[in-house]
Structure formats: structure tokens, C-alpha cells
Design a protein around this motif. Structure first.
Motif, PDB file in Angstrom:
ATOM      1  N   VAL A 160       0.630  -1.434   0.393  1.00  0.00           N
ATOM      2  CA  VAL A 160      -0.031   0.231  -0.118  1.00  0.00           C
ATOM      3  C   VAL A 160       0.572   1.460  -0.226  1.00  0.00           C
ATOM      4  O   VAL A 160       1.705   1.447   0.839  1.00  0.00           O
ATOM      5  N   LEU A 161       0.770   2.013  -1.021  1.00  0.00           N
ATOM      6  CA  LEU A 161       1.423   3.448  -1.190  1.00  0.00           C
ATOM      7  C   LEU A 161       1.203   4.584  -0.435  1.00  0.00           C
ATOM      8  O   LEU A 161      -0.194   4.780  -1.689  1.00  0.00           O
ATOM      9  N   LEU A 162       1.252   5.925  -0.413  1.00  0.00           N
ATOM     10  CA  LEU A 162       0.536   6.603   0.617  1.00  0.00           C
ATOM     11  C   LEU A 162       1.517   7.752  -0.376  1.00  0.00           C
ATOM     12  O   LEU A 162       2.328   8.170   0.614  1.00  0.00           O
ATOM     13  N   HIS A 163       0.891   8.167  -0.622  1.00  0.00           N
ATOM     14  CA  HIS A 163       1.518   9.374  -1.379  1.00  0.00           C
ATOM     15  C   HIS A 163       1.214  11.381  -0.124  1.00  0.00           C
ATOM     16  O   HIS A 163       0.859  11.040   0.901  1.00  0.00           O
ATOM     17  N   GLY A 164       2.375  11.495  -0.492  1.00  0.00           N
ATOM     18  CA  GLY A 164       2.462  12.882   0.263  1.00  0.00           C
ATOM     19  C   GLY A 164       1.846  14.278   0.601  1.00  0.00           C
ATOM     20  O   GLY A 164       0.540  14.211  -0.628  1.00  0.00           O
ATOM     21  N   ALA A 165       1.808  15.203   0.865  1.00  0.00           N
ATOM     22  CA  ALA A 165       0.542  16.253   0.672  1.00  0.00           C
ATOM     23  C   ALA A 165       0.976  17.613  -0.358  1.00  0.00           C
ATOM     24  O   ALA A 165       1.948  17.439  -0.490  1.00  0.00           O
ATOM     25  N   GLY A 166      -0.087  17.009  -0.703  1.00  0.00           N
ATOM     26  CA  GLY A 166      -0.050  18.057  -1.836  1.00  0.00           C
ATOM     27  C   GLY A 166       0.872  17.131  -3.644  1.00  0.00           C
ATOM     28  O   GLY A 166       0.514  17.948  -4.247  1.00  0.00           O
ATOM     29  N   GLY A 167       0.101  16.228  -2.939  1.00  0.00           N
ATOM     30  CA  GLY A 167       0.047  14.649  -3.520  1.00  0.00           C
ATOM     31  C   GLY A 167      -0.821  14.099  -4.355  1.00  0.00           C
ATOM     32  O   GLY A 167      -1.291  15.109  -4.430  1.00  0.00           O
ATOM     33  N   HIS A 168      -0.058  12.889  -4.761  1.00  0.00           N
ATOM     34  CA  HIS A 168      -1.346  12.661  -6.243  1.00  0.00           C
ATOM     35  C   HIS A 168      -0.636  10.795  -6.173  1.00  0.00           C
ATOM     36  O   HIS A 168       0.091  10.718  -6.338  1.00  0.00           O
ATOM     37  N   PRO A 169      -1.426  10.266  -6.389  1.00  0.00           N
ATOM     38  CA  PRO A 169      -1.070   8.820  -6.668  1.00  0.00           C
ATOM     39  C   PRO A 169      -0.066   8.747  -8.134  1.00  0.00           C
ATOM     40  O   PRO A 169       0.793   7.920  -7.862  1.00  0.00           O
ATOM     41  N   ILE A 219      -0.705  -4.184  -5.848  1.00  0.00           N
ATOM     42  CA  ILE A 219      -0.383  -2.797  -5.192  1.00  0.00           C
ATOM     43  C   ILE A 219      -1.311  -2.045  -5.565  1.00  0.00           C
ATOM     44  O   ILE A 219      -1.485  -1.888  -6.699  1.00  0.00           O
ATOM     45  N   ILE A 220      -1.991  -1.291  -4.276  1.00  0.00           N
ATOM     46  CA  ILE A 220      -2.887   0.074  -3.950  1.00  0.00           C
ATOM     47  C   ILE A 220      -1.999   1.110  -4.113  1.00  0.00           C
ATOM     48  O   ILE A 220      -1.018   1.437  -2.801  1.00  0.00           O
ATOM     49  N   VAL A 221      -2.673   1.950  -4.495  1.00  0.00           N
ATOM     50  CA  VAL A 221      -2.386   4.005  -4.389  1.00  0.00           C
ATOM     51  C   VAL A 221      -3.677   4.591  -3.824  1.00  0.00           C
ATOM     52  O   VAL A 221      -4.072   4.524  -5.052  1.00  0.00           O
ATOM     53  N   PRO A 222      -3.805   4.459  -2.919  1.00  0.00           N
ATOM     54  CA  PRO A 222      -5.407   5.050  -2.354  1.00  0.00           C
ATOM     55  C   PRO A 222      -5.263   6.320  -3.059  1.00  0.00           C
ATOM     56  O   PRO A 222      -3.687   7.757  -2.147  1.00  0.00           O
ATOM     57  N   GLU A 223      -5.279   7.370  -2.822  1.00  0.00           N
ATOM     58  CA  GLU A 223      -5.816   9.195  -3.579  1.00  0.00           C
ATOM     59  C   GLU A 223      -6.803   9.317  -2.058  1.00  0.00           C
ATOM     60  O   GLU A 223      -7.622   8.623  -1.179  1.00  0.00           O
ATOM     61  N   ALA A 224      -5.321  10.438  -1.353  1.00  0.00           N
ATOM     62  CA  ALA A 224      -5.637  11.194   0.199  1.00  0.00           C
ATOM     63  C   ALA A 224      -7.362  11.452  -0.530  1.00  0.00           C
ATOM     64  O   ALA A 224      -7.285  12.375  -1.242  1.00  0.00           O
ATOM     65  N   PRO A 225      -8.008  11.935   1.234  1.00  0.00           N
ATOM     66  CA  PRO A 225      -8.959  12.689   0.486  1.00  0.00           C
ATOM     67  C   PRO A 225      -9.830  14.063   0.615  1.00  0.00           C
ATOM     68  O   PRO A 225     -10.245  14.214   0.200  1.00  0.00           O
TER      69      PRO A 225
END
Length: 227
Positions: free
Chosen positions: A21-30, A49-55
Motif C-alpha cells: 500500500v503506497l501512500l503519497h505525500g501532502a500536495g501529491g497524487h497517486p 499494489i494499491i495506491v489510495p488517493e488522499a481524501p
């Protein structure tokens, strides 16, 4: 929660063997983690591999309308961080647990890999749910609150730039010191000239750790076995 998903090739028999599970940073996107997805698929072709988009939309001034955040950093004080992260955690926990059920994988087969806010979320998710992941890889992150007890089935890899101006390296050093105090299974690697980034040397270090680092619990189980 929207999520990109990359499954093993059909040639991989038996379904996925790991979940990353890959988690991007602030101001980012999958999409920002596309190169990381490619690298991980090269090394772990049997992994899902899953890459959620921050809500949340990123709320910084003049932010790209497509950029996202896990929680707001606006007017952030140190004492605000834990509450904001705690509020953001439930949807992420639900997403990971739902993916595990759907793919037939366990926490021991799961790795959380985060950058910046994504690293904060990964660390705090594993602290909230100790059986959620067998590995946590935190690039340029920190704990919102230093943990009080170790998750016995989780190995934590902290990777940080020594010149990070956003989340200073002292946070990684303090986290590692606490993890050692509570007998958690953890590593700390610092690239002293790196800033707040997914540094190439640290990425290579993370790949090596995921491939070759033997969790302490396995060493202890082996040492306790009577022949």
C-alpha cells in the motif's frame, strides 16, 4: 476512497502473494508514485499494489486543484497533529483491511510504504492497528505521537534526509530511540545530504531492507526452537 490498483500478471499463478500500500505525500497524487510502483513490481512481481488517493483537496495557497492531502497542515501546531491524523485514519484503515479481505491476504503479507504525510499515516495506522502490516516503510515522515508499546508482528523502516527542511531528521531519530526503548523491531537510515524527497539512495536502501532484512520475531522464533 479512490484507489489505483496494480495486480500481478496473469502468469503469476495462485493470486497475489503480498499487498503493498503506497501512500503519497501532502500536495501529491497517486500518479506521483508511478515510478515507485514500477520499481516495486520489478522486484515483487507477485505483489498486489494499491495506491489510495488522499481524501482531501490540498489546502495550501495556490495549490494545484488536483493535489490532495490526508489532513490539513494549515495553521498546524505541534499539539494539533495527533488529532488531525486520528481523524484521517479510519478511511485508510478501512481501505487496507477491505483490500486484504478481497485479495485473501493477511497483515503479515502487507507492507505500508509512505512519503511525507503518507509516512505519518503509515506509522500511525500500524500503531493504531498492530496487526495491519508486517512492514512499514516511512520516507521523510514522523509519528504524530511517539508509540507507547511495540507491535510485535511489525517491522518499521525509517528513512530520512538529513537536510529535510519540512520534517526535520530529529523526528526520525527520536522515533527510532523510542522504538528501541520499547523493544520494537525498527531500522533507521539517513541520507545526510538529502532533503524532503524520495531520495534514490534511500529508495535503494528500502528495497534492500524489504528483500533481505529478517524480522526480529523470526530470529527469536528460530532461536527458541529446540532441536
Amino acid at each position: 476512497m479512490e484507489c489505483q490498483e496494480f495486480l500481478p500478471d496473469e502468469a503469476q499463478a495462485g493470486g497475489p502473494q503480498q499487498l503493498m500500500v503506497l501512500l503519497h505525500g501532502a500536495g501529491g497524487h497517486p500518479d506521483d508514485l508511478g515510478a515507485l510502483v514500477i520499481t516495486l513490481r520489478q522486484h515483487w512481481p507477485a505483489a498486489a499494489i494499491i495506491v489510495p488517493e488522499a481524501p482531501q483537496p490540498f489546502d495550501a495557497d495556490d495549490a494545484d486543484p488536483e493535489s490532495r492531502q490526508w489532513f490539513s497542515g494549515r495553521a498546524m501546531r505541534e499539539q494539533d497533529l495527533a488529532a488531525r491524523v486520528a481523524e484521517a485514519l479510519p478511511p485508510l484503515l478501512a481501505e487496507v483491511q477491505q483490500a486484504q479481505r478481497r485479495l485473501g491476504l493477511t497483515g503479515a503479507q502487507t507492507a505500508l510504504i509512505g512519503l511525507d504525510q503518507g509516512a505519518i499515516m503509515a506509522l500511525e495506522a500500524s500503531a493504531r492497528e498492530p496487526s495491519l502490516a508486517g512492514r512499514v516503510v516511512a520516507f521523510s515522515g514522523r509519528y504524530a505521537t511517539l508509540p507507547q508499546r511495540a507491535a510485535p508482528a511489525t517491522t518499521l523502516h525509517l528513512l530520512h534526509g538529513g537536510a529535510d527542511p519540512v520534517i526535520e531528521v530529529r523526528h526520525a531519530q527520536a522515533a527510532f530511540a523510542r522504538l528501541k526503548e520499547i523493544d520494537a523491531d525498527a531500522t533507521l537510515d539517513i541520507a545526510w545530504e538529502a532533503g524532503h524527497e524520495l531520495n534514490a539512495d534511500l529508495l535503494a536502501c528500502a528495497i534492500d531492507l524489504l528483500q533481505s532484512y529478517v524480522p526480529q520475531r523470526l530470529w527469536r522464533e528460530a532461536m527458541s526452537t529446540k532441536f
